[in-house]
Design an enzyme around this catalytic site. Structure first.
Site, PDB file in Angstrom:
ATOM      1  N   SER A 124      17.345 -14.579  17.683  1.00 17.51           N
ATOM      2  CA  SER A 124      17.352 -13.412  18.554  1.00 17.51           C
ATOM      3  C   SER A 124      17.183 -12.162  17.709  1.00 17.51           C
ATOM      4  CB  SER A 124      18.677 -13.346  19.317  1.00 17.51           C
ATOM      5  OG  SER A 124      18.866 -12.077  19.895  1.00 17.51           O
ATOM      6  N   SER A 125      16.591 -11.138  18.299  1.00 14.94           N
ATOM      7  CA  SER A 125      16.358  -9.903  17.545  1.00 14.94           C
ATOM      8  C   SER A 125      17.656  -9.187  17.192  1.00 14.94           C
ATOM      9  CB  SER A 125      15.462  -8.955  18.345  1.00 14.94           C
ATOM     10  OG  SER A 125      16.051  -8.650  19.601  1.00 14.94           O
ATOM     11  N   CYS A 126      18.789  -9.592  17.789  1.00 17.82           N
ATOM     12  CA  CYS A 126      20.060  -8.945  17.469  1.00 17.82           C
ATOM     13  C   CYS A 126      20.558  -9.310  16.075  1.00 17.82           C
ATOM     14  CB  CYS A 126      21.120  -9.293  18.504  1.00 17.82           C
ATOM     15  SG  CYS A 126      21.650 -11.014  18.470  1.00 17.82           S
ATOM     16  N   TYR A 132      27.484 -13.243  18.321  1.00 20.09           N
ATOM     17  CA  TYR A 132      26.261 -13.987  18.652  1.00 20.09           C
ATOM     18  C   TYR A 132      25.244 -13.856  17.526  1.00 20.09           C
ATOM     19  CZ  TYR A 132      22.112 -15.439  21.298  1.00 20.09           C
ATOM     20  OH  TYR A 132      20.963 -16.073  21.718  1.00 20.09           O
ATOM     21  N   LYS A 159      23.476 -16.770  15.084  1.00 17.38           N
ATOM     22  CA  LYS A 159      22.029 -16.951  14.949  1.00 17.38           C
ATOM     23  C   LYS A 159      21.583 -16.822  13.488  1.00 17.38           C
ATOM     24  CE  LYS A 159      20.745 -17.947  19.088  1.00 17.38           C
ATOM     25  NZ  LYS A 159      20.138 -19.258  19.368  1.00 17.38           N
ATOM     26  N   HIS A 166      20.842  -9.771  30.997  1.00 23.41           N
ATOM     27  CA  HIS A 166      20.229  -8.748  30.160  1.00 23.41           C
ATOM     28  C   HIS A 166      19.663  -7.633  31.038  1.00 23.41           C
ATOM     29  CE1 HIS A 166      20.219 -12.198  27.280  1.00 23.41           C
ATOM     30  NE2 HIS A 166      20.580 -11.238  26.457  1.00 23.41           N
TER      31      HIS A 166
END
Length: 315
Positions: free
Chosen positions: A108-110, A137, A141, A180
């Site tokens: 994920s881009s987070c 989270y 990842k 989201h």
């Protein structure tokens, strides 16, 4: 991958997993392996071990995860970290144990630092502090990426990692407490239109910038990378363009046909100021997104709201 290769899609009922199933079926892959969470608890090491030893998949798409928006991530911090670590650790280790030819891990881009330079390049990983609201989270990842690289380094496994930007598409989550931003906006504007409400309240200031990729484009990119990428590290998947949450809200308003006004609740958190992916690495390999944002939102809205309501009315 050959058309008859045994391909396991972990998380096949989710937005990403179901997009992968559709993409594989469209391309004529006939030997897909799937299990629901009731059939196989991916948090259970013994169950995952037994499944891999019995089925021995040749290829794995690891799309299973516990996911949610800002509220869910910030409320269930322990759950997001613990459960995602279990899922990815169990699958990646068993993929090594049974000799899976190739595994693709979806992150994920987070994972990128909150204040990383924009656009986000793959090398910015672990160069700064994470956004606090979804840190658990993100850490899970990041651990998945490092697991793939560690099994590659130690055992020679062809495990790759991809980092998609914000996603939307069929089988998205429209629960206002856990969804989201884009699906939440679709539901808010649709319900406001149905009720005749004169105002829709959007969380935050509307100033953060976000990029949105259709799940079908993501699936297409994943299949492309399964065929063309065999290296350590990660690959960003996105469109390379972003827009403000305010502009997104007005775009959704237009698609839904809502005629009331939009207000912004600045007491609510904005999250990361900007998250735009640098997709030059992927583009240089020969892949680019093809589904425009307005086109994609219109199709998703039609499928998720209009057609479902028409079906209910006909029954």
């Amino acid at each position: 991958m050959n058309k008859d290769s045994k391909i396991y899609i972990a998380g096949h009922r989710g937005m990403v997993g179901s997009a992968l199933v559709r993409a594989l079926e469209k391309r004529g892959f006939t030997n897909q392996l799937t299990r629901t969470s009731k059939e196989l608890d991916l948090r259970n090491q013994a169950a995952v071990t037994a499944f891999f030893e019995r089925e021995k998949p040749e290829y794995v798409f690891l799309a299973a995860a516990k996911v949610g928006g800002i509220v869910a991530n910030n409320t269930y911090r322990a759950d997001f970290l613990y459960e995602n670590l279990l899922i990815e650790s169990n699958i990646i280790h068993q993929a090594y144990q049974v000799g899976v030819k190739k595994l693709l891990f979806l992150g994920s881009s987070c994972i990128y630092p909150k204040l990383a330079p924009q656009p986000l390049k793959e090398e910015y990983l672990l160069t700064g502090l994470l956004e606090p609201t979804n840190e658990p989270y993100a850490i899970a990842k990041i651990a998945g990426i490092k697991l793939c690289d560690a099994y590659r380094d130690q055992y020679g496994c062809n495990f790759i990692s991809v980092m998609p930007t914000n996603l939307y598409g069929p089988n998205d989550n429209y629960d206002l407490k856990n969804s989201h931003v884009l699906p939440a906006l679709l539901r808010k504007f649709h319900e406001a239109k149905e009720k005749g409400d004169q105002e829709v309240m959007v969380w935050g200031s509307g100033t953060p910038l976000r990029e949105f990729l259709h799940a079908d484009d993501l699936a297409d990119a994943c299949l492309f990378l399964m065929d063309n990428y065999n290296e350590a590290g990660l690959v960003n998947i996105g469109v390379g363009e972003d827009l403000s949450i305010k502009d997104l809200a007005y775009l959704v308003k237009d698609v839904v046909g809502y005629e009331g006004r939009i207000t912004f609740d600045t007491t609510k958190p904005d999250g990361t100021p900007r998250k735009l992916m640098d997709v030059s690495k992927l583009n240089a390999m020969g892949w680019k997104a093809s589904i425009g944002l307005k086109e994609g939102i219109r199709k998703v809205y039609q499928d998720a709201f209009i057609e479902k309501e028409e079906l209910k009315a006909s029954n």
